[in-house]
Design a protein around this motif. Structure first.
Motif, mmCIF file in Angstrom:
data_model
loop_
_atom_site.group_PDB
_atom_site.id
_atom_site.type_symbol
_atom_site.label_atom_id
_atom_site.label_comp_id
_atom_site.label_asym_id
_atom_site.label_seq_id
_atom_site.Cartn_x
_atom_site.Cartn_y
_atom_site.Cartn_z
ATOM 1 N N TYR A 145 1.306 -1.131 0.036
ATOM 2 C CA TYR A 145 0.006 -0.001 0.305
ATOM 3 C C TYR A 145 0.765 1.669 -0.083
ATOM 4 C CZ TYR A 145 -3.954 -3.148 1.320
ATOM 5 O OH TYR A 145 -4.755 -4.370 1.829
ATOM 6 N N VAL A 146 0.729 1.056 -1.242
ATOM 7 C CA VAL A 146 2.158 3.112 -1.312
ATOM 8 C C VAL A 146 0.836 4.440 -1.028
ATOM 9 C CG1 VAL A 146 3.146 4.970 -3.077
ATOM 10 C CG2 VAL A 146 3.602 2.011 -2.635
ATOM 11 N N HIS A 147 1.467 5.341 0.060
ATOM 12 C CA HIS A 147 0.074 6.792 -0.275
ATOM 13 C C HIS A 147 -0.093 6.770 -1.003
ATOM 14 C CE1 HIS A 147 -1.255 10.213 1.446
ATOM 15 N NE2 HIS A 147 -0.953 9.615 2.575
ATOM 16 N N PRO A 148 -1.222 6.816 -1.539
ATOM 17 C CA PRO A 148 -2.101 7.314 -2.838
ATOM 18 C C PRO A 148 -1.101 8.667 -3.289
ATOM 19 C CG PRO A 148 -3.351 7.883 -0.844
ATOM 20 C CD PRO A 148 -2.003 6.865 -0.878
ATOM 21 N N GLY A 176 6.443 15.169 -0.630
ATOM 22 C CA GLY A 176 6.360 14.667 0.191
ATOM 23 C C GLY A 176 5.511 13.247 0.275
ATOM 24 N N TYR A 177 5.165 11.937 1.294
ATOM 25 C CA TYR A 177 4.182 11.196 1.226
ATOM 26 C C TYR A 177 5.410 9.975 1.450
ATOM 27 C CZ TYR A 177 0.389 14.661 0.585
ATOM 28 O OH TYR A 177 -0.052 15.899 0.532
ATOM 29 N N ASP A 178 6.457 10.326 1.444
ATOM 30 C CA ASP A 178 7.098 8.692 1.351
ATOM 31 C C ASP A 178 7.091 7.411 2.114
ATOM 32 O OD1 ASP A 178 9.087 7.626 -0.277
ATOM 33 O OD2 ASP A 178 10.490 8.962 0.439
ATOM 34 N N ILE A 179 5.846 7.784 2.621
ATOM 35 C CA ILE A 179 5.663 6.005 3.492
ATOM 36 C C ILE A 179 4.739 5.170 2.416
ATOM 37 C CG2 ILE A 179 3.700 7.209 4.174
ATOM 38 C CD1 ILE A 179 4.180 6.548 6.835
ATOM 39 N N ALA A 180 4.513 3.600 3.030
ATOM 40 C CA ALA A 180 4.216 3.288 2.470
ATOM 41 C C ALA A 180 3.382 1.663 3.350
ATOM 42 C CB ALA A 180 4.875 1.931 1.200
ATOM 43 N N LEU A 181 2.753 1.154 3.191
ATOM 44 C CA LEU A 181 2.906 -0.416 4.047
ATOM 45 C C LEU A 181 2.609 -1.688 3.719
ATOM 46 C CD1 LEU A 181 -0.276 1.477 6.313
ATOM 47 C CD2 LEU A 181 1.980 0.966 7.354
ATOM 48 N N LEU A 182 3.076 -2.291 3.937
ATOM 49 C CA LEU A 182 2.992 -3.739 3.553
ATOM 50 C C LEU A 182 2.378 -4.831 4.330
ATOM 51 C CD1 LEU A 182 7.286 -4.358 2.584
ATOM 52 C CD2 LEU A 182 5.790 -3.014 2.067
ATOM 53 N N ALA A 231 2.450 11.958 11.357
ATOM 54 C CA ALA A 231 1.679 13.176 10.000
ATOM 55 C C ALA A 231 0.620 11.981 9.507
ATOM 56 C CB ALA A 231 2.127 13.535 9.019
ATOM 57 N N TYR A 232 1.004 10.344 9.836
ATOM 58 C CA TYR A 232 0.189 9.748 8.856
ATOM 59 C C TYR A 232 -0.957 8.199 9.520
ATOM 60 C CZ TYR A 232 2.602 11.899 5.074
ATOM 61 O OH TYR A 232 3.314 12.614 3.944
ATOM 62 N N ILE A 233 -0.970 8.702 11.110
ATOM 63 C CA ILE A 233 -1.249 7.179 11.982
ATOM 64 C C ILE A 233 -2.631 7.123 11.448
ATOM 65 C CG2 ILE A 233 -2.066 7.113 14.136
ATOM 66 C CD1 ILE A 233 1.137 7.572 13.885
ATOM 67 N N GLY A 234 -3.825 8.375 10.513
ATOM 68 C CA GLY A 234 -4.955 8.076 10.390
ATOM 69 C C GLY A 234 -4.890 7.254 9.156
ATOM 70 N N TRP A 235 -4.227 7.659 8.094
ATOM 71 C CA TRP A 235 -3.915 6.985 6.870
ATOM 72 C C TRP A 235 -3.916 5.606 7.174
ATOM 73 C CZ3 TRP A 235 0.437 4.701 4.072
ATOM 74 C CH2 TRP A 235 0.520 4.706 3.340
ATOM 75 N N MET A 236 -2.352 4.471 7.734
ATOM 76 C CA MET A 236 -1.986 3.794 8.083
ATOM 77 C C MET A 236 -3.149 2.790 9.053
ATOM 78 S SD MET A 236 1.504 3.843 8.900
ATOM 79 C CE MET A 236 2.045 5.202 10.479
#
Length: 268
Positions: free
Chosen positions: A109-112, A122-128, A258-263
């Motif tokens: 899941y790459v940040h959209p 920014g937005y350099d975050i992803a979940l595996l 900054a990305y807790i909600g998204w995760m």
């Protein structure tokens, strides 16, 4: 025009200003600049992200185990189609010490809003999402994440950990390293003689001296101590194209708070 180096050695971002571009740091098996070899499994949430190359796997980035079946890493590490696996309990990439667990990745899941052609957005975050859950033990633990919106003060004590280069263009090291990188607050880091407008308030700067992250550290944690516990406040993102430990160009991290909600939305 000067360049940044993304920790993933993918592409370079050209800015309108005369300042170094960020460079990703996962291009090769490279590592923390300065610092020292970490005590084995002292950062038990640290993972090695590896991709399949022929019949074997190769380390490319770091990451953090945040749930038994989930890993947090940088978007630039995983925005290409590859066969991935995660190794938890790892210390020496060149030997099997009996503590490692090898886990395949079922979904990325790459940040959209991530755009590999515009790193400074920014937005350099992803979940595996892992195919199976990690077994927690003395060598494998979950990372603590900060509360949503939390911003650390200037000079707050933090450590980067990773398997990246030990110097700009330098030798490689198989063992996990750590380096002390105190936080540089946003006001300082975004000033003209530092990173300027490249750094957004959804990022964290740390270091800016002789120690830094480097290629191969991308996606790994910025571990910051609060109330006698370590929290992962940053995901390693980029350094200066002039060199990994360029003065007044501290290592830049995605600010996790900054990305807790998204995760949470993805993992629930």
């Amino acid at each position: 025009m000067m360049k940044f180096v993304l920790f993933a050695a993918l592409c370079v971002l050209v800015l309108a200003e005369e300042r170094p571009e960020p460079r990703f740091m996962e291009d090769a098996l490279e590592r923390v600049v300065g610092g020292e070899v970490a005590r084995p499994n002292s950062w038990p949430w640290q993972i090695s992200l590896q991709f399949k190359s022929g019949s074997s796997y190769r380390h490319t980035c770091g990451g953090s185990l945040i749930k038994r079946g989930w890993v947090m890493t940088a978007a630039h590490c995983v925005d290409s189609q590859r066969t991935w696996r995660v190794v938890v309990g790892e210390h020496n990439l060149n030997s099997n010490e009996g503590r490692e667990q090898y886990l395949s990745v079922s979904r990325v899941y790459v940040h959209p809003n991530w755009n590999s052609n515009s790193v400074a957005n920014g937005y350099d975050i992803a979940l595996l999402r892992l195919s199976s859950e990690a077994n927690l033990n003395n060598y494998v633990q979950l990372a603590n994440l900060p509360p949503s919106g939390q911003v650390l003060n200037h000079n707050h004590p933090c450590y980067i950990s990773g398997w990246g280069r030990t110097s700009t263009g330098g030798n490689l090291s198989a063992q996990l390293k750590q380096a002390y990188l105190p936080v540089v607050d946003h006001r300082t880091c975004s000033s003209g003689s530092w990173w300027g407008g490249t750094v957004k308030n959804t990022m964290v700067c740390a270091g800016g001296g002789k120690d830094s992250g480097c290629q191969g550290d991308s996606g790994g944690p910025l571990n910051c101590q609060l109330n006698n516990r370590y929290y992962v406040h940053g995901v390693t993102s980029f350094v200066s194209g002039r060199g990994c430990n360029e003065v007044r160009k501290p290592t830049v991290f995605t600010r996790v708070s900054a990305y807790i909600g998204w995760m949470e939305n993805i993992m629930n």
